[in-house]
Write an enzyme that holds these catalytic residues in place. Structure first.
Site, mmCIF file in Angstrom:
data_model
loop_
_atom_site.group_PDB
_atom_site.id
_atom_site.type_symbol
_atom_site.label_atom_id
_atom_site.label_comp_id
_atom_site.label_asym_id
_atom_site.label_seq_id
_atom_site.Cartn_x
_atom_site.Cartn_y
_atom_site.Cartn_z
ATOM 1 N N HIS A 60 -0.705 43.377 -3.397
ATOM 2 C CA HIS A 60 0.685 43.837 -3.189
ATOM 3 C C HIS A 60 1.661 42.858 -3.855
ATOM 4 O O HIS A 60 2.622 43.270 -4.502
ATOM 5 C CB HIS A 60 1.017 43.912 -1.694
ATOM 6 C CG HIS A 60 0.386 45.069 -0.994
ATOM 7 N ND1 HIS A 60 0.768 46.367 -1.224
ATOM 8 C CD2 HIS A 60 -0.596 45.130 -0.071
ATOM 9 C CE1 HIS A 60 0.045 47.178 -0.472
ATOM 10 N NE2 HIS A 60 -0.798 46.452 0.237
ATOM 11 N N THR A 103 -3.428 42.118 0.315
ATOM 12 C CA THR A 103 -2.066 41.568 0.395
ATOM 13 C C THR A 103 -1.706 40.858 -0.913
ATOM 14 O O THR A 103 -0.578 40.970 -1.405
ATOM 15 C CB THR A 103 -1.970 40.571 1.580
ATOM 16 O OG1 THR A 103 -2.401 41.254 2.747
ATOM 17 C CG2 THR A 103 -0.556 40.052 1.765
#
Ligand code: NAD
Ligand code: ZN
Length: 345
Positions: free
Chosen positions: A44, A41
């Site tokens: 990202h 995450t």
């Protein structure tokens, strides 16, 4: 204090000097962050992909996987005191919705995510509600404790089906798939087959103890699984790649009446899925999100405390906080397992 911050929209982070967070609610705990690990995450958000552009408000401190030492507690905190070592669940539940009240806090309707919906843990201090903190036994190495979240993902996925005596196929041996190899083994799996495309991660899966590793670019995964299982197929699929081809190959490689536990998050929605294959084989599909709060934390703690799980081969880099950029480049190139950032001593 020092913090790794997304200052404005765009790629990357900067190491910045920001205010130390104070306890704002009576149930909050201020924690000195010792180690934090980089998750997909975070990558990202570092890349600033479509999802992050929609979800992240800048400026914001990144990071959510960590271990730290309690330095101050709010007046309503009951179970923690300064000096305690804690890890943290990233998903902050509301505690009052239907899901929270019925033992499904991990899918709370009003969930806030650390380092996504509010400032994260790539900083010297963080203040979080007591409910998400998990006390760490002092015998557990601090590096391992900062990786308990992805370990929890692997446990949540691998415990969705009974693995005793089963042939388990794991598609994708990123950090979570690699840990799942060990989790499947101690859960009683008889044979563990991994499919992975990156050479670095094929090596990692081998070190984690997979019985067979197949690169689906070089070999036909379904044929290989059938050969290994005398034409029967795998009993359980643990989908941990987030790759559509891997998902469909995994379903095809299952035996009739098998089970699939899907953790991977796919780049498109809806996902092209060979549903009829799954229907005609009578496959049971478990969709997995997050970690069970706090059953998976309990299992993770005990397996770490009793040394049933060894994460030393999974943690491939321990970097000072200042070298975060190197960590993100390595993750991006898939040339790492888990990367731990040393935030404070
Ligand atoms: P990762 O991206 O580091 O690992 C995925 C691995 O799959 C990589 O090593 C990649 O080389 C491999 N892969 C790609 N295509 C493949 C193919 N066709 N066949 C076999 N392997 C292939 O991710 P991670 O951090 O280990 O997480 C695993 C997955 O779980 C990701 O999709 C992630 O988004 C998802 N995830 C879901 C949750 C949840 O709550 N559901 C939580 C965390 C992570
Ligand atoms: Zn809730």
């Amino acid at each position: 204090m020092k913090a790794i911050v997304k200052k404005q929209p765009g790629k990357g982070f900067v190491l910045d000097e920001v205010e130390i967070p104070e306890i704002k609610e009576p149930n909050e705990v201020k924690v000195k962050v010792l180690n934090a690990s980089i998750c997909g995450t975070d990558l990202h958000i570092w890349k600033w992909d479509d999802w992050s552009q929609e979800r992240i408000k800048t400026p914001q401190i990144d990071g959510h996987e960590f271990v730290g030492e309690v330095v101050e507690v709010g007046p309503m905190v009951k179970g923690l005191k300064p000096g305690d070592i804690v890890a943290s669940e990233t998903h902050i539940p509301c505690g009052v919705c239907k899901q929270c009240k019925t033992g499904k806090m991990h899918v709370c309707k009003n969930m806030k995510i650390l380092g996504v919906d509010r400032d994260g843990v790539f900083a010297e201090y963080v203040a979080v509600p007591e409910i998400v903190l998990w006390k760490i036994d002092p015998s557990i190495p601090k590096e391992f404790a900062s990786v308990m979240e992805p370990l929890g993902n692997a446990i949540h996925t691998a415990t969705a089906a009974d693995l005793r005596g089963k042939t388990v196929l794991i598609t994708g041996a990123g950090p979570i798939g690699a840990i799942a190899v060990q989790v499947a083994k101690i859960s009683g799996a008889a044979t563990i087959i991994v499919s992975e495309v990156s050479e670095y991660r094929i090596k990692m899966a081998k070190e984690m103890g997979a019985d067979y590793i197949i690169n689906p670019v070089e070999k036909n995964l379904v044929e290989e699984v059938m050969n290994i299982t005398n034409g029967d197929g795998a009993d359980v699929l643990l989908e941990m790649s987030g790759n559509t081809t891997a998902l469909n190959q995994g379903i095809e490689a299952l035996t009739n009446g098998g089970e699939a536990a899907i953790l991977g998050v796919f780049p498109t929605n809806p996902v092209p899925f060979e549903m009829n294959t799954a229907v005609f084989k009578n496959i049971t599909i478990h969709c997995i999100t997050g970690r069970k709060m706090f059953e998976t934390w309990q299992i993770a703690s005990e397996w770490l405390r009793t040394k049933k799980i060894d994460l030393s081969k999974l943690i491939t880099h321990i970097l000072p906080m200042e070298e975060f950029e190197k960590g993100f480049e390595l993750m991006n190139a898939k040339k790492s397992g888990k990367i731990v950032l040393k935030i404070s001593e």
